[in-house]
Write a protein that holds these residues in place. Structure first.
Motif, mmCIF file in Angstrom:
data_model
loop_
_atom_site.group_PDB
_atom_site.id
_atom_site.type_symbol
_atom_site.label_atom_id
_atom_site.label_comp_id
_atom_site.label_asym_id
_atom_site.label_seq_id
_atom_site.Cartn_x
_atom_site.Cartn_y
_atom_site.Cartn_z
ATOM 1 N N VAL A 146 0.849 -1.185 0.000
ATOM 2 C CA VAL A 146 0.000 0.000 0.000
ATOM 3 C C VAL A 146 0.889 1.240 0.000
ATOM 4 C CG1 VAL A 146 -1.672 1.369 1.318
ATOM 5 C CG2 VAL A 146 -1.903 -1.127 1.203
ATOM 6 N N VAL A 147 0.585 2.167 -0.885
ATOM 7 C CA VAL A 147 1.287 3.445 -0.932
ATOM 8 C C VAL A 147 0.316 4.519 -0.432
ATOM 9 C CG1 VAL A 147 2.561 5.078 -2.344
ATOM 10 C CG2 VAL A 147 2.602 2.636 -2.912
ATOM 11 N N ARG A 148 0.660 5.119 0.714
ATOM 12 C CA ARG A 148 -0.202 6.169 1.281
ATOM 13 C C ARG A 148 0.377 7.536 0.948
ATOM 14 N NH1 ARG A 148 -0.663 6.107 7.491
ATOM 15 N NH2 ARG A 148 -1.900 4.215 7.134
ATOM 16 N N VAL A 149 -0.394 8.315 0.234
ATOM 17 C CA VAL A 149 0.066 9.595 -0.295
ATOM 18 C C VAL A 149 -0.475 10.738 0.553
ATOM 19 C CG1 VAL A 149 0.046 11.124 -2.296
ATOM 20 C CG2 VAL A 149 0.219 8.643 -2.615
ATOM 21 N N SER A 150 0.403 11.654 0.902
ATOM 22 C CA SER A 150 0.005 12.832 1.673
ATOM 23 C C SER A 150 -0.626 13.867 0.756
ATOM 24 C CB SER A 150 1.220 13.436 2.381
ATOM 25 O OG SER A 150 1.764 12.533 3.314
ATOM 26 N N LEU A 151 -1.917 14.073 0.936
ATOM 27 C CA LEU A 151 -2.659 15.114 0.225
ATOM 28 C C LEU A 151 -3.422 15.864 1.304
ATOM 29 C CD1 LEU A 151 -3.167 16.026 -2.767
ATOM 30 C CD2 LEU A 151 -5.334 14.781 -2.606
ATOM 31 N N ASP A 152 -2.838 16.945 1.805
ATOM 32 C CA ASP A 152 -3.323 17.554 3.037
ATOM 33 C C ASP A 152 -4.743 18.084 2.936
ATOM 34 O OD1 ASP A 152 -1.063 17.090 4.644
ATOM 35 O OD2 ASP A 152 -0.012 18.734 3.696
ATOM 36 N N HIS A 153 -5.157 18.474 1.745
ATOM 37 C CA HIS A 153 -6.514 18.985 1.552
ATOM 38 C C HIS A 153 -6.915 18.716 0.112
ATOM 39 C CE1 HIS A 153 -9.981 21.758 1.630
ATOM 40 N NE2 HIS A 153 -9.881 21.694 2.940
ATOM 41 N N HIS A 154 -8.219 18.606 -0.120
ATOM 42 C CA HIS A 154 -8.696 18.370 -1.489
ATOM 43 C C HIS A 154 -8.624 19.611 -2.358
ATOM 44 C CE1 HIS A 154 -12.432 20.326 -0.182
ATOM 45 N NE2 HIS A 154 -12.406 19.530 0.879
ATOM 46 N N ASP A 155 -8.438 20.762 -1.759
ATOM 47 C CA ASP A 155 -8.310 22.013 -2.499
ATOM 48 C C ASP A 155 -6.826 22.319 -2.710
ATOM 49 O OD1 ASP A 155 -7.933 25.192 -2.344
ATOM 50 O OD2 ASP A 155 -9.875 24.750 -3.262
ATOM 51 N N ALA A 156 -6.426 22.550 -3.953
ATOM 52 C CA ALA A 156 -5.021 22.746 -4.265
ATOM 53 C C ALA A 156 -4.413 23.918 -3.510
ATOM 54 C CB ALA A 156 -4.851 22.947 -5.776
ATOM 55 N N ALA A 157 -5.153 25.017 -3.418
ATOM 56 C CA ALA A 157 -4.605 26.212 -2.770
ATOM 57 C C ALA A 157 -4.318 25.960 -1.298
ATOM 58 C CB ALA A 157 -5.577 27.375 -2.935
ATOM 59 N N VAL A 158 -5.199 25.211 -0.653
ATOM 60 C CA VAL A 158 -5.002 24.923 0.777
ATOM 61 C C VAL A 158 -3.827 23.971 0.966
ATOM 62 C CG1 VAL A 158 -6.084 24.083 2.881
ATOM 63 C CG2 VAL A 158 -7.458 25.284 1.175
ATOM 64 N N HIS A 159 -3.775 22.926 0.152
ATOM 65 C CA HIS A 159 -2.659 21.979 0.228
ATOM 66 C C HIS A 159 -1.325 22.699 0.034
ATOM 67 C CE1 HIS A 159 -0.458 18.172 -0.546
ATOM 68 N NE2 HIS A 159 0.186 18.902 -1.447
ATOM 69 N N ASP A 160 -1.274 23.617 -0.925
ATOM 70 C CA ASP A 160 -0.017 24.285 -1.240
ATOM 71 C C ASP A 160 0.419 25.257 -0.151
ATOM 72 O OD1 ASP A 160 0.020 22.842 -3.542
ATOM 73 O OD2 ASP A 160 -0.135 24.556 -4.917
ATOM 74 N N ILE A 161 -0.499 25.693 0.702
ATOM 75 C CA ILE A 161 -0.099 26.509 1.855
ATOM 76 C C ILE A 161 0.878 25.732 2.716
ATOM 77 C CG2 ILE A 161 -0.916 27.514 4.031
ATOM 78 C CD1 ILE A 161 -3.494 28.271 2.579
ATOM 79 N N GLU A 162 0.626 24.465 2.880
ATOM 80 C CA GLU A 162 1.482 23.609 3.719
ATOM 81 C C GLU A 162 2.740 23.157 2.998
ATOM 82 O OE1 GLU A 162 2.977 21.216 6.770
ATOM 83 O OE2 GLU A 162 1.459 22.797 6.826
ATOM 84 N N ARG A 163 2.607 22.753 1.726
ATOM 85 C CA ARG A 163 3.707 22.037 1.058
ATOM 86 C C ARG A 163 4.396 22.813 -0.064
ATOM 87 N NH1 ARG A 163 3.824 16.396 2.486
ATOM 88 N NH2 ARG A 163 2.249 16.109 4.083
ATOM 89 N N GLY A 164 3.941 24.036 -0.320
ATOM 90 C CA GLY A 164 4.622 24.849 -1.315
ATOM 91 C C GLY A 164 3.876 24.921 -2.637
ATOM 92 N N ALA A 165 4.052 26.021 -3.329
ATOM 93 C CA ALA A 165 3.353 26.260 -4.587
ATOM 94 C C ALA A 165 3.653 25.161 -5.595
ATOM 95 C CB ALA A 165 3.766 27.623 -5.156
ATOM 96 N N GLY A 166 2.600 24.647 -6.212
ATOM 97 C CA GLY A 166 2.746 23.621 -7.221
ATOM 98 C C GLY A 166 2.831 22.203 -6.692
ATOM 99 N N SER A 167 2.882 22.034 -5.366
ATOM 100 C CA SER A 167 3.046 20.688 -4.814
ATOM 101 C C SER A 167 1.797 19.834 -5.032
ATOM 102 C CB SER A 167 3.389 20.756 -3.318
ATOM 103 O OG SER A 167 2.364 21.395 -2.578
ATOM 104 N N TYR A 168 0.624 20.444 -4.975
ATOM 105 C CA TYR A 168 -0.616 19.688 -5.202
ATOM 106 C C TYR A 168 -0.611 19.065 -6.599
ATOM 107 C CZ TYR A 168 -5.687 18.801 -5.516
ATOM 108 O OH TYR A 168 -6.936 18.219 -5.678
ATOM 109 N N ALA A 169 -0.254 19.852 -7.584
ATOM 110 C CA ALA A 169 -0.257 19.351 -8.967
ATOM 111 C C ALA A 169 0.726 18.199 -9.133
ATOM 112 C CB ALA A 169 0.081 20.485 -9.931
ATOM 113 N N ARG A 170 1.917 18.312 -8.526
ATOM 114 C CA ARG A 170 2.916 17.250 -8.660
ATOM 115 C C ARG A 170 2.465 15.981 -7.940
ATOM 116 N NH1 ARG A 170 6.164 21.749 -7.736
ATOM 117 N NH2 ARG A 170 6.683 21.121 -5.599
ATOM 118 N N THR A 171 1.813 16.146 -6.788
ATOM 119 C CA THR A 171 1.303 14.972 -6.077
ATOM 120 C C THR A 171 0.181 14.307 -6.858
ATOM 121 O OG1 THR A 171 1.961 15.744 -3.881
ATOM 122 C CG2 THR A 171 0.105 14.224 -3.978
#
Length: 318
Positions: A146-171
């Motif tokens: 099983v590969v568990r992927v960190s996706l902090d929020h379903h909204d890209a803008a919110v996720h990128d607050i935590e992990r940096g600009a563009g990180s949602y798209a790359r994930t």
């Protein structure tokens, strides 16, 4: 949707969580015995390809406080763990795919008939191993990996607050690749990133999964784990022996009743075994050099014990 807009929480009294046996109020501190070693966690190293705003282990491209553990070192612990009945081996970091030995470690775990779990951000470090991962899947199938992927929020803008600009798209690119290849995917989010309620959070994730063809059931609390936010400076109650009855919980339900984690510190001659995946830097939770030495009770002497495990009801394992 509101994001972290609550008033600042009260800060922790520094006199709390100090004595291993009693709380600040003089009550007996709760302890948890190891009832069975179901899950062995391996920290592959604290190096990561990104720097998050709130990483519990302070991973970054420069933090090598925990260095890369080797396949040979892990194999020795697997030999010991098999004698203790382990069923699952989890790999966390840092970013596990930064460690060049991760795929051989996974191959070793799966070849022993054990389950493997990898926690990743599914970005470039994982994609570098596309061909070895395909070969791993072909050899062992996808049922026990099983590969568990960190996706902090379903909204890209919110996720990128935590992990940096563009990180949602790359994930999301990594998630889509794994879905096409047939990997078993789980997702980890953070409930502290919005106050719309869990149902709304899961509905938002479900829409994203459907839109991108990600085979994850957002209603399943294991397939989509929503973790509580961890803030070691926030005021939380100390967990006493009486809390088990008050809360209607069993100590056997906590991670430290069924798991241990192996780490290798920078400059150390050999790895060490810790009580918990969340407390890599607290010397009070280092239990020994072997799993046998580490099979002793753990005092719940840290704010994370209360926030994440007892009151939050969270677990890193499946």
């Amino acid at each position: 949707m509101s994001i972290r807009t609550q008033d600042a929480p009260p800060r922790l009294n520094p006199a709390k969580f100090q004595h291993p046996e009693v709380t600040l109020k003089g009550e007996r501190r709760a302890q948890v015995a190891l009832t069975a070693l179901d899950t062995l966690w391996v920290n592959t190293g604290t190096l990561c390809n990104i720097t998050c705003a709130n990483c519990y282990i302070e991973s970054s491209p420069r933090n090598d406080a925990l260095v890369y553990i080797t396949p040979a070192e892990v194999a020795a612990y697997l030999d010991e763990a098999e004698g203790m009945g382990v069923r699952e081996v989890g790999f966390t970091g840092g970013e596990p795919f930064m460690n060049p030995g991760l795929v051989p470690m996974l191959d070793d775990v799966l070849s022993r008939g054990l389950h493997a779990l990898v926690l990743t951000n599914a970005m470039q470090p994982m994609r570098r191993y596309a061909e070895p991962l395909r070969a791993l899947l072909a050899r062992h199938g996808g049922a026990r990996l099983v590969v568990r992927v960190s996706l902090d929020h379903h909204d890209a803008a919110v996720h990128d607050i935590e992990r940096g600009a563009g990180s949602y798209a790359r994930t999301m690119e990594g998630l889509e690749w794994m879905a096409r290849e047939g990997f078993t995917i789980h997702v980890a989010g953070r409930v502290g990133f919005g106050h719309d309620g869990e149902a709304a959070m899961r509905a938002g994730y479900a829409a994203v999964f459907a839109r991108h063809g990600i085979p994850v059931d957002a209603t399943d609390p294991v397939a989509l784990m929503l973790f509580p936010e961890m803030d070691a400076g926030r005021d939380v109650p100390e967990i006493t022996e009486a809390c088990w009855g008050i809360l209607g919980k069993s100590p056997d339900s906590l991670m430290c009743a069924s798991s241990r984690m192996v780490v290798k510190r920078r400059g150390a001659e050999r790895p060490a075994v810790l009580a918990c995946t969340l407390l890599a830097y607290d010397a009070r939770f280092e239990l020994g050099a072997t799993l046998e030495e580490a099979a002793r009770p753990v005092a719940l002497n840290h704010p994370h014990c209360a926030t994440f495990c007892v009151l939050g009801g969270a677990s890193c394992s499946r």
